[in-house]
Design a protein around this motif. Structure first.
Motif, mmCIF file in Angstrom:
data_model
loop_
_atom_site.group_PDB
_atom_site.id
_atom_site.type_symbol
_atom_site.label_atom_id
_atom_site.label_comp_id
_atom_site.label_asym_id
_atom_site.label_seq_id
_atom_site.Cartn_x
_atom_site.Cartn_y
_atom_site.Cartn_z
ATOM 1 N N VAL A 13 50.844 33.765 63.309
ATOM 2 C CA VAL A 13 51.289 34.269 64.614
ATOM 3 C C VAL A 13 50.160 34.253 65.641
ATOM 4 O O VAL A 13 50.414 34.151 66.847
ATOM 5 C CB VAL A 13 51.891 35.684 64.489
ATOM 6 C CG1 VAL A 13 53.229 35.625 63.771
ATOM 7 C CG2 VAL A 13 50.948 36.631 63.754
ATOM 8 N N LEU A 59 52.829 41.145 66.408
ATOM 9 C CA LEU A 59 52.828 40.846 64.974
ATOM 10 C C LEU A 59 51.411 40.582 64.467
ATOM 11 O O LEU A 59 51.051 40.962 63.351
ATOM 12 C CB LEU A 59 53.724 39.638 64.704
ATOM 13 C CG LEU A 59 55.221 39.855 64.907
ATOM 14 C CD1 LEU A 59 55.976 38.541 64.761
ATOM 15 C CD2 LEU A 59 55.760 40.892 63.923
ATOM 16 N N TYR A 60 50.600 39.930 65.297
ATOM 17 C CA TYR A 60 49.197 39.678 64.954
ATOM 18 C C TYR A 60 48.442 40.995 64.795
ATOM 19 O O TYR A 60 47.668 41.178 63.844
ATOM 20 C CB TYR A 60 48.597 38.817 66.061
ATOM 21 C CG TYR A 60 47.101 38.705 66.105
ATOM 22 C CD1 TYR A 60 46.385 38.044 65.117
ATOM 23 C CD2 TYR A 60 46.397 39.241 67.188
ATOM 24 C CE1 TYR A 60 45.002 37.911 65.202
ATOM 25 C CE2 TYR A 60 45.024 39.108 67.279
ATOM 26 C CZ TYR A 60 44.330 38.445 66.287
ATOM 27 O OH TYR A 60 42.969 38.326 66.365
ATOM 28 N N THR A 69 55.996 27.841 67.030
ATOM 29 C CA THR A 69 55.878 28.766 68.162
ATOM 30 C C THR A 69 55.988 28.058 69.512
ATOM 31 O O THR A 69 56.465 28.664 70.477
ATOM 32 C CB THR A 69 54.550 29.547 68.091
ATOM 33 O OG1 THR A 69 53.460 28.627 68.012
ATOM 34 C CG2 THR A 69 54.529 30.454 66.878
ATOM 35 N N ALA A 121 54.321 37.649 69.367
ATOM 36 C CA ALA A 121 53.353 37.126 68.411
ATOM 37 C C ALA A 121 52.101 37.989 68.385
ATOM 38 O O ALA A 121 51.528 38.254 67.313
ATOM 39 C CB ALA A 121 52.994 35.683 68.762
#
Length: 383
Positions: free
Chosen positions: A107, A80-81, A61, A77
């Motif tokens: 993530v 997605l988290y 990342t 991220a």
């Protein structure tokens, strides 16, 4: 050119959501164990999987943030988290929870390092530590509030509700950041993902020194003294887990005080003073805990210890933003990975010390290592 710092409160809220993932599980382990029909010890891989993935995911990342934009990658991220948290709430057995939490950790670890790297781009170095302190308000408040709030929500509506509540926050903040992400020049000329920048960082003497300091910081404090304070209060002074948690929360109060006072502290003490005073106060507090005759002595030492830790650790974070200015996100991610590596090694080493010599030896050894580390960092050149 100075960036628009109006984004900072939203990034702090993102830090709260991402940092909350670490504390979310603290009161939930017995509930998960009961729901899945296993013992509490069997649920440990849920915590370990998230933590290991949180550190390992930053290998990728950081370079992604340098290549495609730090806030943009952090925002994606975070979305997605949030999705990972929501899906984790639907876990049907222990194995599925371990897999889902591990994927979520991959993530989650992107958000805070990329935000700190963005601060490095946004402000000149002499103002950077104070600005990072403002950003860290979100992460510190997560350490203070998410564990207790997660427990209360779980008591009222079950452990899955705790996951869904944090998922909603992460998704909301992540989507706001997606739309508000400032334009950042992509590094399209870089070959591949840009992992070679880690080699550039480690070939520089200043980079190696910083990574070494981060690893020692992680070993002596994150993996050394700090994780054992709660158990020390319970086993050494017969406090309940809840009482021990309230005592340890004083550390977070000290950390919060630092975020409010960081600008004045930096102006008054400078980097060397912050490192020297912070390291000395941490060492004195840990030595005091080792010799504490009663639990309230440990409690009194938590606030100064929390404030001093962030005085000391904040200097290292600020220096990480300057270790590789052309690939700032990669450098901050490398710093975070070194910290996690040190934490893992420290947990094993200090666990052996605890088994052999008890809690006092753990705190005294950590105090000595912290004092030595502070003396080294104070003499360490920025480049």
């Amino acid at each position: 050119m100075r960036a628009d710092l109006t984004l900072l409160p939203l990034l702090a809220l993102a830090g709260f959501a991402a940092g909350g993932g670490m504390r979310l599980m603290d009161p939930l382990l017995p509930l998960l164990a009961a729901d899945f029909g296993v013992g509490v010890a069997a649920v440990a891989p849920v915590v370990a999987g998230f933590t290991l993935a949180y550190g390992a995911g930053q290998l990728v990342t950081g370079p992604l943030g340098d290549r495609y934009g730090k806030v943009r990658v952090a925002a994606l991220a975070l979305v997605l988290y949030g999705i990972g948290l929501a899906v984790s709430a639907a876990a049907w057995d222990l194995a599925s929870m371990v897999v889902l939490r591990t994927a979520t950790g991959l993530v989650a670890g992107a958000v805070i390092p990329l935000a700190i790297a963005w601060v490095g781009d946004a402000v000149p170095y002499e103002e950077r530590q104070a600005t990072i302190g403002r950003f860290l308000t979100g992460m510190v408040m997560a350490q203070l509030l998410v564990g207790p709030a997660s427990g209360i929500v779980a008591e009222l509506a079950g452990w899955r509700a705790s996951f869904l509540l944090l998922a909603a926050l992460a998704l909301g903040v992540g989507l706001l950041l997606v739309f508000r992400a400032p334009p950042e020049a992509p590094r399209a000329s870089a070959r591949g993902l840009g992992l070679g920048q880690y080699g550039v960082l480690l070939r520089a003497p200043a980079g190696r020194r910083l990574m070494g300091a981060a690893a020692l910081d992680g070993a002596a404090l994150f993996g050394g003294a700090f994780p054992f304070i709660g158990a020390y209060l319970i086993e050494g002074f017969a406090l309940s887990p809840g009482q021990a948690g309230l005592v340890v929360a004083g550390f977070g109060l000290g950390a919060f005080a630092y975020t409010r006072l960081a600008k004045r502290l930096v102006a008054r003490l400078g980097e060397k003073g912050l490192v020297g005073v912070g390291g000395a106060v941490i060492a004195a507090a840990l030595a005091g805990m080792a010799a504490a005759p009663a639990w309230w002595v440990v409690a009194l030492l938590q606030v100064p210890c929390g404030m001093a830790f962030y005085m000391f650790h904040g200097v290292l974070q600020a220096r990480a933003t300057e270790a590789l200015p052309e690939s700032r996100a990669t450098a901050v991610s490398a710093f975070a990975m070194a910290l996690f590596l040190g934490q893992s090694i420290g947990a094993l080493a200090f666990g052996a010390v605890l088994h052999a010599a008890g809690y006092s030896a753990v705190f005294l050894l950590s105090a000595v290592l912290t004092a030595l580390l502070a003396a080294w960092v104070a003499r360490m050149p920025l480049r």
